[in-house]
Design an enzyme around this catalytic site. Structure first.
Site, PDB file in Angstrom:
ATOM      1  N   GLU A   1     -11.463 -12.081  -9.315  1.00 40.31           N
ATOM      2  CA  GLU A   1     -10.106 -12.188  -8.764  1.00 40.31           C
ATOM      3  C   GLU A   1      -9.820 -13.562  -8.177  1.00 40.31           C
ATOM      4  O   GLU A   1      -8.751 -13.785  -7.639  1.00 40.31           O
ATOM      5  CB  GLU A   1      -9.810 -11.056  -7.767  1.00 40.31           C
ATOM      6  CG  GLU A   1     -10.903 -10.718  -6.809  1.00 40.31           C
ATOM      7  CD  GLU A   1     -10.607  -9.493  -5.944  1.00 40.31           C
ATOM      8  OE1 GLU A   1      -9.540  -8.884  -6.068  1.00 40.31           O
ATOM      9  OE2 GLU A   1     -11.470  -9.173  -5.120  1.00 40.31           O
TER      10      GLU A   1
ATOM     11  N   ASN B   1      -4.448  -7.983  -9.437  1.00 46.29           N
ATOM     12  CA  ASN B   1      -3.482  -8.144  -8.333  1.00 46.29           C
ATOM     13  C   ASN B   1      -3.734  -9.478  -7.628  1.00 46.29           C
ATOM     14  O   ASN B   1      -2.818 -10.272  -7.410  1.00 46.29           O
ATOM     15  CB  ASN B   1      -3.609  -7.016  -7.314  1.00 46.29           C
ATOM     16  CG  ASN B   1      -3.480  -5.642  -7.932  1.00 46.29           C
ATOM     17  OD1 ASN B   1      -2.970  -5.520  -9.036  1.00 46.29           O
ATOM     18  ND2 ASN B   1      -3.930  -4.622  -7.242  1.00 46.29           N
ATOM     19  N   ASP B   2      -4.991  -9.700  -7.260  1.00 44.75           N
ATOM     20  CA  ASP B   2      -5.309 -10.958  -6.594  1.00 44.75           C
ATOM     21  C   ASP B   2      -5.413 -12.106  -7.583  1.00 44.75           C
ATOM     22  O   ASP B   2      -4.957 -13.215  -7.298  1.00 44.75           O
ATOM     23  CB  ASP B   2      -6.617 -10.826  -5.802  1.00 44.75           C
ATOM     24  CG  ASP B   2      -6.374 -10.184  -4.442  1.00 44.75           C
ATOM     25  OD1 ASP B   2      -5.329 -10.494  -3.836  1.00 44.75           O
ATOM     26  OD2 ASP B   2      -7.206  -9.378  -3.996  1.00 44.75           O
TER      27      ASP B   2
ATOM     28  N   ARG C   1     -16.501  -0.461  -4.229  1.00 42.10           N
ATOM     29  CA  ARG C   1     -16.333  -1.862  -3.835  1.00 42.10           C
ATOM     30  C   ARG C   1     -16.752  -2.026  -2.380  1.00 42.10           C
ATOM     31  O   ARG C   1     -16.328  -1.240  -1.523  1.00 42.10           O
ATOM     32  CB  ARG C   1     -14.862  -2.278  -4.004  1.00 42.10           C
ATOM     33  CG  ARG C   1     -14.599  -3.677  -3.471  1.00 42.10           C
ATOM     34  CD  ARG C   1     -13.233  -4.160  -3.827  1.00 42.10           C
ATOM     35  NE  ARG C   1     -12.190  -3.570  -2.986  1.00 42.10           N
ATOM     36  CZ  ARG C   1     -10.890  -3.791  -3.164  1.00 42.10           C
ATOM     37  NH1 ARG C   1     -10.483  -4.547  -4.166  1.00 42.10           N
ATOM     38  NH2 ARG C   1     -10.004  -3.250  -2.360  1.00 42.10           N
TER      39      ARG C   1
ATOM     40  N   ARG D   1       1.217 -12.575  -3.437  1.00 42.60           N
ATOM     41  CA  ARG D   1       1.558 -11.368  -4.202  1.00 42.60           C
ATOM     42  C   ARG D   1       2.589 -10.494  -3.504  1.00 42.60           C
ATOM     43  O   ARG D   1       3.145  -9.574  -4.094  1.00 42.60           O
ATOM     44  CB  ARG D   1       0.286 -10.583  -4.539  1.00 42.60           C
ATOM     45  CG  ARG D   1      -0.262  -9.689  -3.464  1.00 42.60           C
ATOM     46  CD  ARG D   1      -1.680  -9.231  -3.819  1.00 42.60           C
ATOM     47  NE  ARG D   1      -1.905  -7.819  -3.624  1.00 42.60           N
ATOM     48  CZ  ARG D   1      -3.090  -7.223  -3.694  1.00 42.60           C
ATOM     49  NH1 ARG D   1      -4.177  -7.941  -3.954  1.00 42.60           N
ATOM     50  NH2 ARG D   1      -3.219  -5.946  -3.519  1.00 42.60           N
TER      51      ARG D   1
ATOM     52  N   HIS E   1       0.814  -1.217   0.000  1.00 42.72           N
ATOM     53  CA  HIS E   1       0.000   0.000   0.000  1.00 42.72           C
ATOM     54  C   HIS E   1       0.846   1.264   0.000  1.00 42.72           C
ATOM     55  O   HIS E   1       0.405   2.303  -0.473  1.00 42.72           O
ATOM     56  CB  HIS E   1      -1.007  -0.026   1.154  1.00 42.72           C
ATOM     57  CG  HIS E   1      -2.271  -0.734   0.774  1.00 42.72           C
ATOM     58  ND1 HIS E   1      -3.422  -0.671   1.493  1.00 42.72           N
ATOM     59  CD2 HIS E   1      -2.551  -1.514  -0.291  1.00 42.72           C
ATOM     60  CE1 HIS E   1      -4.361  -1.385   0.895  1.00 42.72           C
ATOM     61  NE2 HIS E   1      -3.840  -1.914  -0.179  1.00 42.72           N
TER      62      HIS E   1
ATOM     63  N   CYS F   1      -9.514  -3.431 -12.777  1.00 47.68           N
ATOM     64  CA  CYS F   1      -9.080  -2.420 -11.809  1.00 47.68           C
ATOM     65  C   CYS F   1      -7.789  -2.837 -11.089  1.00 47.68           C
ATOM     66  O   CYS F   1      -7.372  -2.180 -10.152  1.00 47.68           O
ATOM     67  CB  CYS F   1     -10.181  -2.122 -10.808  1.00 47.68           C
ATOM     68  SG  CYS F   1     -10.658  -3.570  -9.868  1.00 47.68           S
TER      69      CYS F   1
ATOM     70  N   ARG G   1     -11.835   1.872  -2.955  1.00 53.06           N
ATOM     71  CA  ARG G   1     -11.552   0.889  -1.898  1.00 53.06           C
ATOM     72  C   ARG G   1     -12.128   1.415  -0.588  1.00 53.06           C
ATOM     73  O   ARG G   1     -11.528   2.292   0.038  1.00 53.06           O
ATOM     74  CB  ARG G   1     -10.042   0.680  -1.763  1.00 53.06           C
ATOM     75  CG  ARG G   1      -9.368  -0.013  -2.950  1.00 53.06           C
ATOM     76  CD  ARG G   1      -7.865  -0.162  -2.709  1.00 53.06           C
ATOM     77  NE  ARG G   1      -7.240  -1.142  -3.580  1.00 53.06           N
ATOM     78  CZ  ARG G   1      -6.514  -0.843  -4.661  1.00 53.06           C
ATOM     79  NH1 ARG G   1      -6.323   0.403  -5.016  1.00 53.06           N
ATOM     80  NH2 ARG G   1      -5.964  -1.815  -5.378  1.00 53.06           N
TER      81      ARG G   1
HETATM   82  C1  PEP Z   1      -7.012  -6.583  -7.235  1.00 59.21           C
HETATM   83  O1  PEP Z   1      -6.942  -7.581  -6.506  1.00 59.21           O
HETATM   84  O2  PEP Z   1      -6.594  -6.539  -8.390  1.00 59.21           O
HETATM   85  C2  PEP Z   1      -7.602  -5.340  -6.707  1.00 59.21           C
HETATM   86  C3  PEP Z   1      -7.805  -4.292  -7.475  1.00 59.21           C
HETATM   87  O3  PEP Z   1      -7.898  -5.288  -5.381  1.00 59.21           O
HETATM   88  P1  PEP Z   1      -6.829  -5.013  -4.196  1.00 59.21           P
HETATM   89  O4  PEP Z   1      -5.526  -4.627  -4.836  1.00 59.21           O
HETATM   90  O5  PEP Z   1      -7.428  -3.932  -3.366  1.00 59.21           O
HETATM   91  O6  PEP Z   1      -6.813  -6.350  -3.534  1.00 59.21           O
HETATM   92 MG    MG Z   2      -8.136  -7.689  -4.699  1.00 59.72          MG
END
Ligand code: PEP
Ligand code: MG
Length: 657
Positions: free
Chosen positions: A545, A568-569, A447, A579, A304, A616, A411
């Site tokens: 995801e 990302n997930d 979300r 990750r 983050h 996203c 978020r």
């Molecule tokens: C993702 O997982 O791609 C996503 C956008 O959510 P976060 O990064 O908040 O887990």
């Molecule tokens: Mg995610």
């Protein structure tokens, strides 16, 4: 004098309610205790009271001894039975702070490839090149040599302790009086001030002094012991409070030593912040406009800290490991966030290179300025929405300035983590409505709460988990806690009167999760209608995801209005590679054929079902991939605001059919 009752305080005696209860107890002269399961603690110590871990529906006894015992018992029992009475006149500023989350604890080692002489290589986390004054933030550990007091010295040492307590509380009171202090910071300072004056803590330190220990060691000993008690409890929110107690112990010890910690707000303009680690929420509260770069020993590209740095356009190199300590004594620092390297007190050649990189960046920024208002379209005229990923209302202006065509991911967890209690329906409705109005007529996708066992939130108790990424998080937690989920859904229905709000669910793996959410939405709509509160329906979508969601995408598409691919997930779950694991960075690659196949399958299912599909995850902002995603059928790409213009350019220039 004593009376028992069943506690009606929704959050239990945690956080803000504990502070209110203690304040009330302190307004009486009598000694007052709260007894639960045979254990009695002073009602005038929020530290002890929180450790008693009193929950709603539990039975407790309030016991008082003194001149106003009857009044004290009546008032405190009254509070436990009806905590909302008299709430309006309470400013509520004295609260235990929302946890500072160490969101991603992994500490990646420096990358193996050799850096050129004089430079250190880390993880390229946020682009931009700069040279600035080093602002080292390495709070030194206080390890006093315990000193045995001479007989007759204890009185003076106790006085020193009281002076230090007064000094620290005074400094905190002054900070609270600052009009510029943000609401979230106010709650933190108020909570620390409360702990600094906690009578049980002070008595404990006095006890150590009475036994002949010097005040600094006594304060550290007393706060370490209290923090250890908090660390041992099951409740994750309470466990996180041990950090607050350590922080107070540190401030008291520094006051006794006549020293002060460097304050992030003292960073000069353009300063390069150098730290081993910095909490994402501490960074979010730092004077970001003045920070020229961020360098950390810990952290990675999807931590983050990196996301915050990118959304504010601050160059960042993370994951430097132990090397970061060598930067502590530098005067100037050069940083290249895209190249992932830093140099202490740069030589002429390095200065020239940074100047060249910044010049190129300015040239590129100037060229990209033309794309701010570009509306990329496919050959068939379909508009591709290039939207922003946001975590707070403070980021709205930067996103609009970048040219965001709405919000593709808001978020909401930051809203929950920033507060010392669960955000109310009103606060949430107001936040979501502000966001909707700011971007109208473009859509704003909110979300629902996506929080897991690694991020404690006041008011939600998380179990200890071996695999938080595979655990009780996102939609799973929300469906198990309809009290929390329905508050958010009602707020979203209310904000949807603005017309441009859409809602999406994180971590979906089963159709049943969508169906159960729809039932809750109907319940919420009926409740709002009964209360004659204005509301409107919103489009409901899901994040893709999990591999399960990809595999059932054709069926899922019949149940929702849109998909948003969370790469990302999705990447970590498809590749079965954490990750944040520094050694698995190679596997965590969205361009891996397995991940690309999953994205393509999802897009095909959406296109065939005639629903919108967007993305996203961080990959959406990659100019080399964006045209490819558009060709797959994605019509919305949501990213850090700093990536928007470049993505618009890439899509507009690609021959997209
Ligand atoms: C993702 O997982 O791609 C996503 C956008 O959510 P976060 O990064 O908040 O887990
Ligand atoms: Mg995610």
């Amino acid at each position: 004098m004593e009376r028992s009752t069943i506690v009606r305080v929704h959050e239990g005696l945690h956080a803000r309610p504990a502070t209110r209860f203690v304040k009330l107890a302190k307004s009486f002269e009598s000694d007052v205790e709260v007894v639960k399961d045979g254990k009695a603690v002073s009602a005038k110590s929020s530290v002890k009271l929180m450790l008693l871990s009193v929950k709603e529906h539990q039975e407790v006894t309030v016991r008082a001894n003194g001149a106003d015992a009857a009044e004290a018992v009546e008032a405190l029992i009254g509070y436990l039975e009806n905590p909302r009475a008299g709430l309006e006149e309470d400013s509520g500023s004295e609260a235990i702070r929302a946890p500072t989350a160490e969101v991603f604890p992994a500490s990646p080692p420096p990358l193996a490839d050799e850096a050129p002489k004089g430079r250190m290589r880390g993880i390229a986390a946020s682009e931009g090149a700069a040279i600035g004054k080093a602002f080292a933030h390495f709070p030194k550990e206080i390890k006093p040599e315990p000193r045995k007091l001479a007989a007759g010295e204890t009185g003076a040492e106790t006085t020193r302790l009281h002076v230090a307590v007064a000094q620290v509380r005074d400094r905190m009171a002054k900070a609270l009086a600052e009009a510029t202090l943000a609401e979230s910071d106010r709650a933190i300072v108020a909570a620390l001030m409360d702990i600094a004056g906690d009578e049980a803590l002070i008595e404990s330190a006095q006890g150590w002094i009475a036994q002949g220990m010097d005040a600094v060691s006594a304060v550290i000993g007393a706060t370490d012991a209290a923090a250890a008690e908090f660390s041992a409890v099951e409740d994750s929110y309470l466990r996180a409070r041990s950090d607050d107690i350590h922080a107070v112990g540190r401030q008291l010890a520094l006051a006794l030593l006549g020293e002060e910690d460097a304050d992030l707000s003292a960073a000069p303009p353009g300063a390069i912040l150098v730290a081993d680690d910095i909490g994402a929420w501490d960074l979010a509260r730092a004077p970001l406009k003045r920070i020229g770069g961020v360098i950390c020993g810990k952290g990675g590209a999807t931590s983050h800290i990196a996301i915050i740095a990118r959304s504010h356009g601050i160059p960042a190199v993370l994951g430097l490991g132990e090397q970061v300590f060598d930067l502590a004594s530098a005067t100037d620092i050069a940083i290249d966030g895209a190249g992932g390297w830093v140099a202490a007190d740069p030589d002429e050649a390095t200065r020239a290179e940074i100047a060249r990189l910044s010049q190129e960046a300015s040239k590129e920024a100037a060229a990209l300025a033309a794309f701010k208002d570009t509306v990329p379209t496919r050959a068939d005229g379909t508009v591709i929405e290039v939207a922003a990923n946001l975590g707070s209302l403070e980021e709205i202006d930067a996103a609009k300035e970048a040219g965001a065509m709405g919000v593709g991911l808001f978020r909401t967890e930051l809203l929950f983590m920033r507060h010392t209690h669960l955000p109310s329906e009103d606060l949430q409705a107001e936040t979501y409505a502000t966001l909707a109005k700011a971007f109208a007529p473009y859509p704003v996708i909110i979300r629902t709460l996506d929080i897991g066992g690694d991020k404690p939130v006041a008011g939600i108790e998380f179990p200890e988990e071996d695999n938080p990424f595979l655990g009780w998080r996102g939609i799973r937690m929300c469906l198990d806690r309809p009290d929390i989920f329905k508050t958010q859904l009602r707020a979203l229905l209310r904000a949807a009167v603005n017309g441009n709000i859409k809602v999406m669910l994180p971590m979906v793996a089963e159709i049943g999760e969508v169906e159960r959410t729809k039932v809750l939405i109907e319940e919420c709509a009926a409740e709002l209608a009964a209360a004659k509160t204005a509301f409107a329906r919103f489009e409901l979508g899901v994040m893709i995801e999990t591999p399960a969601a990809v595999l059932i995408a054709p069926v899922l598409a019949r149940h929702v209005a849109f998909f948003s691919i969370g790469t990302n997930d999705l990447t970590q779950y498809i590749m079965a590679a954490d990750r944040l694991h520094p050694a698995l960075a190679r596997l965590n690659d969205v361009t891996n054929p397995a991940v690309m196949a999953a994205i393509e399958m999802t897009a095909r299912a959406a296109v065939q079902a005639g629903i919108m599909v967007g993305m996203c995850g961080e990959a959406a902002g990659r100019p080399d991939l964006a045209p490819r995603f558009v060709r797959m059928g994605l019509t919305e790409l949501s990213m850090s605001p700093s990536s928007i213009r470049r993505a618009k350019k890439a899509i507009a220039e690609a021959v997209v059919s």
